[in-house]
Design a protein around this motif. Structure first.
Motif, PDB file in Angstrom:
ATOM      1  N   ALA A  20       0.800  -1.224   0.000  1.00  0.00           N
ATOM      2  CA  ALA A  20       0.000   0.000   0.000  1.00  0.00           C
ATOM      3  C   ALA A  20       0.836   1.277   0.000  1.00  0.00           C
ATOM      4  CB  ALA A  20      -0.965   0.006   1.184  1.00  0.00           C
ATOM      5  N   GLU A  21       1.937   1.283   0.734  1.00  0.00           N
ATOM      6  CA  GLU A  21       2.766   2.489   0.809  1.00  0.00           C
ATOM      7  C   GLU A  21       4.085   2.323   0.054  1.00  0.00           C
ATOM      8  OE1 GLU A  21       2.844   4.220   4.755  1.00  0.00           O
ATOM      9  OE2 GLU A  21       0.724   3.751   5.009  1.00  0.00           O
ATOM     10  N   PHE A  22       4.120   1.351  -0.841  1.00  0.00           N
ATOM     11  CA  PHE A  22       5.291   1.113  -1.672  1.00  0.00           C
ATOM     12  C   PHE A  22       5.312   2.078  -2.848  1.00  0.00           C
ATOM     13  CE2 PHE A  22       6.923  -0.970  -5.557  1.00  0.00           C
ATOM     14  CZ  PHE A  22       8.240  -1.164  -5.180  1.00  0.00           C
ATOM     15  N   ALA A  23       6.468   2.655  -3.118  1.00  0.00           N
ATOM     16  CA  ALA A  23       6.719   3.446  -4.318  1.00  0.00           C
ATOM     17  C   ALA A  23       7.894   2.784  -5.029  1.00  0.00           C
ATOM     18  CB  ALA A  23       7.047   4.890  -3.971  1.00  0.00           C
ATOM     19  N   TYR A  24       7.814   2.602  -6.319  1.00  0.00           N
ATOM     20  CA  TYR A  24       8.822   1.836  -7.054  1.00  0.00           C
ATOM     21  C   TYR A  24      10.128   2.598  -7.270  1.00  0.00           C
ATOM     22  CZ  TYR A  24       7.222   4.324 -11.235  1.00  0.00           C
ATOM     23  OH  TYR A  24       6.883   5.290 -12.142  1.00  0.00           O
ATOM     24  N   ALA A  25      10.132   3.900  -7.001  1.00  0.00           N
ATOM     25  CA  ALA A  25      11.356   4.701  -7.116  1.00  0.00           C
ATOM     26  C   ALA A  25      11.183   5.964  -6.270  1.00  0.00           C
ATOM     27  CB  ALA A  25      11.624   5.069  -8.571  1.00  0.00           C
ATOM     28  N   LYS A  26      12.318   6.607  -5.999  1.00  0.00           N
ATOM     29  CA  LYS A  26      12.284   7.858  -5.243  1.00  0.00           C
ATOM     30  C   LYS A  26      11.427   8.881  -6.001  1.00  0.00           C
ATOM     31  CE  LYS A  26      15.561  11.223  -3.258  1.00  0.00           C
ATOM     32  NZ  LYS A  26      14.592  12.169  -2.958  1.00  0.00           N
ATOM     33  N   ASP A  27      10.624   9.602  -5.262  1.00  0.00           N
ATOM     34  CA  ASP A  27       9.758  10.652  -5.807  1.00  0.00           C
ATOM     35  C   ASP A  27       8.634  10.133  -6.702  1.00  0.00           C
ATOM     36  OD1 ASP A  27      11.180  12.688  -4.460  1.00  0.00           O
ATOM     37  OD2 ASP A  27      12.635  12.806  -6.095  1.00  0.00           O
ATOM     38  N   LYS A  28       8.335   8.844  -6.624  1.00  0.00           N
ATOM     39  CA  LYS A  28       7.184   8.281  -7.329  1.00  0.00           C
ATOM     40  C   LYS A  28       6.067   8.071  -6.312  1.00  0.00           C
ATOM     41  CE  LYS A  28       8.957   8.132 -11.388  1.00  0.00           C
ATOM     42  NZ  LYS A  28       8.420   8.975 -12.451  1.00  0.00           N
TER      43      LYS A  28
END
Length: 168
Positions: free
Chosen positions: A47-55
């Motif tokens: 749920a709080e995963f972002a695949y890269a910084k600033d995504k």
């Protein structure tokens, strides 16, 4: 009927090309069924995963879908009612920044999407062909209500593909 080239801004070609159906109400219904089945399988731990910084996180992406759909549906409503008042653009990144999605549960964001989509279906199911073919201006570009429906369905598919490719 599908929206003809020139009845929407060219930058929406990608979204519209993702829609297989040739009728807007069917396209939205199929999009709804497919996407709801898909998001019901999303793992809470992502749920709080972002695949890269600033995504965006998964929660932010899902909230973006509801925010954008509200705006696109509102445009479709205004266009279908023959309102030619130019409508402003919106900055999806600012919406995400100030949307506080990560302070909400994934379940609440999914429920919100379901509610928004039901309202979208209700709107498009009520529109006649004449209303669907009426034009308006959003983000300084001319578009029909019909095209907005295809854009909504394609935008959802676009982000489903991104979730599958980058989040899971």
């Amino acid at each position: 009927m599908r929206p003809a080239a020139g009845t929407y801004p060219q930058y929406f070609d990608h979204y519209i090309s993702l829609v297989e159906e040739n009728e807007v109400k069917l396209a939205l219904q199929k999009s709804t069924e497919e996407f709801l089945n898909f998001i019901d399988t999303l793992p809470d731990e992502k749920a709080e995963f972002a695949y890269a910084k600033d995504k965006w996180t998964l929660k932010e992406l899902l909230q973006h879908l509801s925010d954008a759909e509200r705006i696109f549906s509102y445009r479709a409503l205004r266009f279908s009612r023959n309102d030619t008042t130019p409508l402003p653009s919106f900055d999806e990144n600012e919406f995400v920044e100030f949307g506080n999605a990560n302070q909400r549960s994934l379940h609440s964001i999914v429920d919100e999407f379901k509610t928004v989509r039901n309202a979208t279906l209700s709107l498009f199911n009520s529109l006649s062909n004449d209303e669907l073919n009426r034009k308006g201006i959003g983000s300084s570009q001319t578009c029909t209500a019909l095209a907005m429906g295809f854009i909504i369905a394609g935008h959802t598919k676009h982000h489903e593909n991104i979730i599958k490719e980058r989040y899971l």
